[in-house]
Design a protein around this motif. Structure first.
Motif, mmCIF file in Angstrom:
data_model
loop_
_atom_site.group_PDB
_atom_site.id
_atom_site.type_symbol
_atom_site.label_atom_id
_atom_site.label_comp_id
_atom_site.label_asym_id
_atom_site.label_seq_id
_atom_site.Cartn_x
_atom_site.Cartn_y
_atom_site.Cartn_z
ATOM 1 N N GLN A 192 66.204 54.722 22.432
ATOM 2 C CA GLN A 192 67.501 55.016 21.840
ATOM 3 C C GLN A 192 67.312 55.366 20.381
ATOM 4 O O GLN A 192 66.372 54.905 19.742
ATOM 5 N N ARG A 193 68.232 56.187 19.843
ATOM 6 C CA ARG A 193 68.218 56.488 18.420
ATOM 7 C C ARG A 193 69.590 56.199 17.835
ATOM 8 O O ARG A 193 70.604 56.275 18.530
ATOM 9 N N ARG A 194 69.594 55.853 16.577
ATOM 10 C CA ARG A 194 70.844 55.496 15.898
ATOM 11 C C ARG A 194 71.454 56.767 15.304
ATOM 12 O O ARG A 194 70.813 57.463 14.520
ATOM 13 N N VAL A 195 72.701 57.056 15.714
ATOM 14 C CA VAL A 195 73.422 58.225 15.229
ATOM 15 C C VAL A 195 74.800 57.774 14.760
ATOM 16 O O VAL A 195 75.564 57.211 15.561
ATOM 17 N N ASP A 196 75.099 58.004 13.503
ATOM 18 C CA ASP A 196 76.410 57.629 12.938
ATOM 19 C C ASP A 196 76.768 56.173 13.230
ATOM 20 O O ASP A 196 77.892 55.856 13.612
ATOM 21 N N GLY A 197 75.777 55.285 13.111
ATOM 22 C CA GLY A 197 76.019 53.859 13.285
ATOM 23 C C GLY A 197 76.052 53.371 14.719
ATOM 24 O O GLY A 197 76.269 52.184 14.965
ATOM 25 N N ARG A 198 75.839 54.252 15.690
ATOM 26 C CA ARG A 198 75.859 53.867 17.104
ATOM 27 C C ARG A 198 74.534 54.249 17.746
ATOM 28 O O ARG A 198 73.885 55.208 17.343
ATOM 29 N N TRP A 199 74.149 53.504 18.789
ATOM 30 C CA TRP A 199 72.910 53.786 19.515
ATOM 31 C C TRP A 199 73.185 54.799 20.611
ATOM 32 O O TRP A 199 74.119 54.650 21.383
ATOM 33 N N SER A 200 72.354 55.834 20.666
ATOM 34 C CA SER A 200 72.459 56.898 21.657
ATOM 35 C C SER A 200 71.180 56.896 22.501
ATOM 36 O O SER A 200 70.073 56.914 21.951
ATOM 37 N N THR A 201 71.323 56.886 23.810
ATOM 38 C CA THR A 201 70.162 56.855 24.705
ATOM 39 C C THR A 201 69.576 58.246 24.871
ATOM 40 O O THR A 201 70.287 59.203 25.179
ATOM 41 N N LEU A 202 68.267 58.348 24.682
ATOM 42 C CA LEU A 202 67.541 59.603 24.867
ATOM 43 C C LEU A 202 67.016 59.674 26.300
ATOM 44 O O LEU A 202 66.987 58.674 27.006
ATOM 45 N N ARG A 203 66.573 60.830 26.710
ATOM 46 C CA ARG A 203 66.044 60.990 28.069
ATOM 47 C C ARG A 203 64.577 60.596 28.178
ATOM 48 O O ARG A 203 63.870 61.047 29.068
ATOM 49 N N THR A 204 64.121 59.764 27.297
ATOM 50 C CA THR A 204 62.730 59.317 27.269
ATOM 51 C C THR A 204 62.646 57.939 27.916
ATOM 52 O O THR A 204 63.281 57.008 27.455
ATOM 53 N N THR A 205 61.855 57.819 28.990
ATOM 54 C CA THR A 205 61.773 56.549 29.712
ATOM 55 C C THR A 205 60.317 56.144 29.957
ATOM 56 O O THR A 205 59.406 56.959 29.848
ATOM 57 N N ALA A 206 60.140 54.880 30.312
ATOM 58 C CA ALA A 206 58.834 54.349 30.700
ATOM 59 C C ALA A 206 59.087 53.163 31.616
ATOM 60 O O ALA A 206 60.188 52.605 31.642
ATOM 61 N N LEU A 207 58.071 52.778 32.373
ATOM 62 C CA LEU A 207 58.154 51.609 33.244
ATOM 63 C C LEU A 207 57.267 50.502 32.698
ATOM 64 O O LEU A 207 56.201 50.774 32.134
ATOM 65 N N VAL A 208 57.699 49.271 32.887
ATOM 66 C CA VAL A 208 56.887 48.116 32.506
ATOM 67 C C VAL A 208 55.768 47.974 33.529
ATOM 68 O O VAL A 208 56.006 47.971 34.736
ATOM 69 N N ASN A 209 54.519 47.858 33.064
ATOM 70 C CA ASN A 209 53.359 47.689 33.936
ATOM 71 C C ASN A 209 53.249 46.243 34.432
ATOM 72 O O ASN A 209 53.942 45.355 33.943
ATOM 73 N N ARG A 210 52.335 46.006 35.363
ATOM 74 C CA ARG A 210 52.124 44.658 35.914
ATOM 75 C C ARG A 210 51.804 43.619 34.857
ATOM 76 O O ARG A 210 52.176 42.462 34.982
ATOM 77 N N ASN A 211 51.103 44.027 33.814
ATOM 78 C CA ASN A 211 50.721 43.075 32.770
ATOM 79 C C ASN A 211 51.749 42.989 31.640
ATOM 80 O O ASN A 211 51.496 42.384 30.603
ATOM 81 N N GLY A 212 52.923 43.613 31.819
ATOM 82 C CA GLY A 212 53.992 43.527 30.833
ATOM 83 C C GLY A 212 53.922 44.545 29.707
ATOM 84 O O GLY A 212 54.712 44.484 28.775
ATOM 85 N N THR A 213 52.985 45.491 29.794
ATOM 86 C CA THR A 213 52.857 46.493 28.740
ATOM 87 C C THR A 213 53.628 47.760 29.111
ATOM 88 O O THR A 213 53.966 47.987 30.266
#
Length: 82
Positions: free
Chosen positions: A27-48
């Motif tokens: 997410q990025r902060r725009v005009d004081g609010r958080w906006s979700t970007l289309r950038t994603t990732a999954l948590v791996n088995r070891n939590g990374t």
């Protein structure tokens, strides 16, 4: 953190008490609010995770990594794009 415009930035980390396979978003902060970007990732088995983003506009961005449901988020990170 300072990066060059057009370069890929990798945000890496480790989470606790979040299941493997959980989707994280950037997410990025725009005009004081958080906006979700289309950038994603999954948590791996070891939590990374590694979430990558290319910044194309010069300036300063404040971003954070958040679970898709918004319950858990990282501290904000200031990125200066030159």
């Amino acid at each position: 953190m300072t990066v060059r415009r057009g370069r890929v930035v990798a945000f890496t980390g480790r989470v606790r008490d979040i299941r493997s396979g959980t989707t994280l978003v950037l997410q990025r902060r725009v005009d004081g609010r958080w906006s979700t970007l289309r950038t994603t990732a999954l948590v791996n088995r070891n939590g990374t995770f590694t979430i990558r983003r290319t910044f194309t506009a010069r300036g300063t961005e404040t971003v954070r990594v958040v679970t898709r449901d918004g319950r858990v988020q990282s501290a904000p990170i200031v990125v200066r794009v030159s």
